[in-house]
Structure formats: C-alpha cells, structure tokens
Design a protein around this motif. Structure first.
Motif, mmCIF file in Angstrom:
data_model
loop_
_atom_site.group_PDB
_atom_site.id
_atom_site.type_symbol
_atom_site.label_atom_id
_atom_site.label_comp_id
_atom_site.label_asym_id
_atom_site.label_seq_id
_atom_site.Cartn_x
_atom_site.Cartn_y
_atom_site.Cartn_z
ATOM 1 N N VAL A 48 0.849 -1.193 0.000
ATOM 2 C CA VAL A 48 0.000 0.000 0.000
ATOM 3 C C VAL A 48 0.882 1.240 0.000
ATOM 4 O O VAL A 48 1.738 1.402 0.880
ATOM 5 C CB VAL A 48 -0.943 0.020 1.223
ATOM 6 N N HIS A 49 0.676 2.119 -0.988
ATOM 7 C CA HIS A 49 1.459 3.345 -1.120
ATOM 8 C C HIS A 49 0.671 4.526 -0.555
ATOM 9 O O HIS A 49 -0.558 4.507 -0.499
ATOM 10 C CB HIS A 49 1.809 3.593 -2.585
ATOM 11 N N THR A 50 1.402 5.545 -0.157
ATOM 12 C CA THR A 50 0.744 6.747 0.362
ATOM 13 C C THR A 50 -0.088 7.434 -0.715
ATOM 14 O O THR A 50 -1.009 8.188 -0.406
ATOM 15 C CB THR A 50 1.795 7.730 0.897
ATOM 16 N N SER A 51 0.221 7.179 -1.976
ATOM 17 C CA SER A 51 -0.551 7.757 -3.075
ATOM 18 C C SER A 51 -1.937 7.135 -3.186
ATOM 19 O O SER A 51 -2.800 7.675 -3.880
ATOM 20 C CB SER A 51 0.199 7.567 -4.392
ATOM 21 N N GLY A 52 -2.162 5.989 -2.499
ATOM 22 C CA GLY A 52 -3.429 5.285 -2.593
ATOM 23 C C GLY A 52 -3.347 4.030 -3.435
ATOM 24 O O GLY A 52 -4.293 3.236 -3.477
ATOM 25 N N CYS A 88 11.665 2.942 3.090
ATOM 26 C CA CYS A 88 10.876 3.960 3.794
ATOM 27 C C CYS A 88 9.406 3.567 3.854
ATOM 28 O O CYS A 88 8.739 3.442 2.814
ATOM 29 C CB CYS A 88 11.025 5.311 3.097
ATOM 30 N N GLU A 89 8.892 3.392 5.066
ATOM 31 C CA GLU A 89 7.497 3.007 5.238
ATOM 32 C C GLU A 89 6.553 4.197 5.186
ATOM 33 O O GLU A 89 5.343 4.019 5.274
ATOM 34 C CB GLU A 89 7.322 2.246 6.553
ATOM 35 N N GLN A 90 7.090 5.405 5.071
ATOM 36 C CA GLN A 90 6.243 6.557 4.827
ATOM 37 C C GLN A 90 5.818 6.633 3.364
ATOM 38 O O GLN A 90 4.912 7.388 3.014
ATOM 39 C CB GLN A 90 6.973 7.843 5.232
ATOM 40 N N VAL A 91 6.479 5.863 2.526
ATOM 41 C CA VAL A 91 6.138 5.805 1.103
ATOM 42 C C VAL A 91 5.249 4.605 0.811
ATOM 43 O O VAL A 91 4.247 4.705 0.101
ATOM 44 C CB VAL A 91 7.417 5.754 0.238
ATOM 45 N N SER A 92 5.600 3.457 1.365
ATOM 46 C CA SER A 92 4.805 2.246 1.130
ATOM 47 C C SER A 92 4.945 1.309 2.320
ATOM 48 O O SER A 92 5.977 1.290 2.989
ATOM 49 C CB SER A 92 5.251 1.535 -0.157
#
Length: 328
Positions: free
Chosen positions: A228-232, A253-257
């Motif tokens: 799951v990406h932060t972009s949706g 980086c888990e803030q990205v995915s």
C-alpha cells in the motif's frame, strides 16, 4: 560485504527476474536506511543462490475480527471427574449431584497428606469465573472451579524458567494477550508487527507464519498481503511473489509504502493511474470528467468525418465499376 559484481538473475516472482548486482545495490540502500536497527537484512549464498533474511514489518489492515486460540498447543485439557471419583474433597452422586458434607465418610488426614492437597488445584464442574487462589484453596469441601482464562494444568505455581518460556510462546498483538474472554479480536488498523523470513519464502508461506505466530485460527486463504502506497495505490502480492524481495525493491521507507495484511474480499487493487486521482476533491474530479468527455466528443467527430469520406470514396468507385461494362 561485497555488493558489486555478478550478472546472475534472481527470481522475484512468476516470470519476473532481477539482476543479482542490482538487488544487492537495493539491499545496500535498505541496510543504510536501517543502520543500527534490528530491521537490517543479511544475505548469503547457498549453492549459487542468493538468500536474504531478516525481519519484515507487516501492518494490520483487518476490518473483521480474527479468532485466536483459547489455549496454547502444549496445554492439557483434563476430562471432568467421573461420578464415582473423589475430587478436591467433594463426593459426586450417581447423577452428578454433590452430597452434603455430613454424608462424607470420616477419613483421617495427617499433616503430611494435607500439605500437598492444598497445593494441587482441581478441575471440578463448578461455574467458571471463580478465583482458584481464593477460599477454595483453604476449604477442601468447596467445589474447585475453572479459571476465567481457560483450563490450566495441575500446579498453580511455575518456575521462573517456565514463566519465561510461556511469555515467549504466548505472543501478543500490540500488548493484547489472547485468553478465554477475548478469543475474538480485531487488531488496531495500521498497527505494526513483524516476522522473521527469508527471500525464498512466498506470500502464502509468510501468511501462515504470521498466523501461527499469533495463534490465529482463521485460514490463511482468507487473507492477502498488499503493498500500500501513500498515493493510494494498492498492489496485491501474488502467491508466487516473495514479500521480502518486494519490500527491498520498493525501498525501505514506510512513509512511502507499507506491507498490509488484509482480507481478500474486503480490498480491491488500485492501479497507479487510478491512485493519482484519488486524493483530489470532487469538484476537481468533475472538471476532469468534463474535460475527458469533451475530448471524447472531439475524437468521435473526427472518426465520423474520416469514415464518411471513406464511404463516399468507396461508393464512387462502385459506381465507376458498375458503369464500365455498359459503356462497352
């Protein structure tokens, strides 16, 4: 560690491969990001095959409760006492009724025999919920009752070694230990756990390992792993994918995915093309739709004009062919 060289291909899914040197560069970046933390990964080669191993963070994304085992696999369940047996100083009648203390035979008890009986809890048929360390320990004529956290084997005290082993065996989900009262439980959405895996383990194997770690009784077929990406964007990991390699290739980086555990029937995959529009407000999305409809109308008019010209040319040619034999 040598992170260079080598043009061999490493499988990262069905019909998907990555050069070994490229994977090692991704791995180097991954370990630099987690320098000094236990999420760093190790790698080795066995018979020419590159194997990466370490901890993988997995976020809980469940919408429905999961079923947890009510007891550990190594716990014993004692059968109820027979109607003719003596149990914790109580006499059961032929129909399971408890006889009054006045009907008990006069059996002398010495001090040597009384001490062990006070330390050995029974398993009578009383109502659940009473405290086994309460008055029942001091009054041998009272019925022993089960604890409200399930049936326990004989011996109310454990050695320090047994307590440490039990803590290791009975995992918790973010501090939640399973017991009789909370055998159905929904982990907090987005909370993180981890499992130790290697790059040869497929998605089904990682799922089973995670469910076994927390003694979850649900079938692994009910769940799936998603990137799951932060972009949706939501990308489902296939049965032939290797989750640890997927994590490495996506970056540390888990803030990205993030890797999420979710129900198969509750989640739909979202492609990158769709995800880029998800976070827009409705007025902006409506304007996008209006522009697309206008562009569609223009393209339809162009096609209609093009094929109308072709139709006229074909009709003219057919007329010329039909007039040719008449002129002769």
């Amino acid at each position: 560690m040598d992170f260079g060289g080598g043009g061999d291909l490493v499988p990262c899914g069905k019909d998907k491969f990555i050069p070994k040197n490229e994977l090692l560069l991704h791995l180097k970046t991954y370990n630099i990001y987690y320098e000094g933390q236990n999420l760093q990964l190790r790698h080795r080669e066995e018979e020419g095959e590159l194997i990466v191993e370490g901890l993988l963070n997995i976020s809980w994304g469940l919408r429905r409760p999961i079923r947890l085992q009510m007891q550990d696999d190594n716990q014993r369940i004692r059968p109820p006492p027979s109607s003719s047996s003596w149990h914790s100083g109580c006499n059961l009648g032929t129909h399971g009724s408890v006889l009054k203390p006045s009907t008990l035979p006069d059996i002398p008890v010495t001090d040597a025999e009384a001490a062990p009986s006070a330390e050995t809890p029974g398993n009578g048929a009383g109502e659940p919920g009473s405290d086994p360390a309460g008055p029942a320990e001091e009054a041998p004529q009272l019925m022993r009752t089960r604890s409200d956290v399930g049936v326990r084997p004989r011996g109310s005290s454990r050695t320090p070694g047994e307590q440490r082993r039990l803590r290791r065996h009975r995992f918790s989900i973010n501090g939640h230990f399973y017991n009789h009262k909370t055998s159905v439980f929904t982990p907090a959405y987005g909370s993180v756990t981890n499992v130790r895996i290697n790059s040869t383990m497929t998605t089904p194997q990682v799922l089973k390992l995670l469910l076994n770690k927390f003694k979850i009784e649900n079938s692994a077929e009910e769940f799936a792993l998603y990137m799951v990406h932060t972009s949706g964007e939501k990308q489902k990991l296939r049965g032939s994918d290797f989750p640890l390699l997927a994590r490495i290739l996506q970056g540390p980086c888990e803030q990205v995915s993030k890797v999420f555990l979710m129900e198969k029937d509750q989640v739909e995959e979202v492609t990158y093309d769709v995800a880029q529009y998800i976070k827009f407000e409705m007025p902006i999305l409506r304007s996008f739709i209006q522009k697309l409809e206008e562009e569609e109308d223009r393209e339809v008019k162009k096609l209609k004009h093009k094929y109308s010209i072709l139709r006229l040319m074909i009709e003219q040619r057919l007329e010329e062919i039909s007039e040719g034999p008449t002129a002769m």
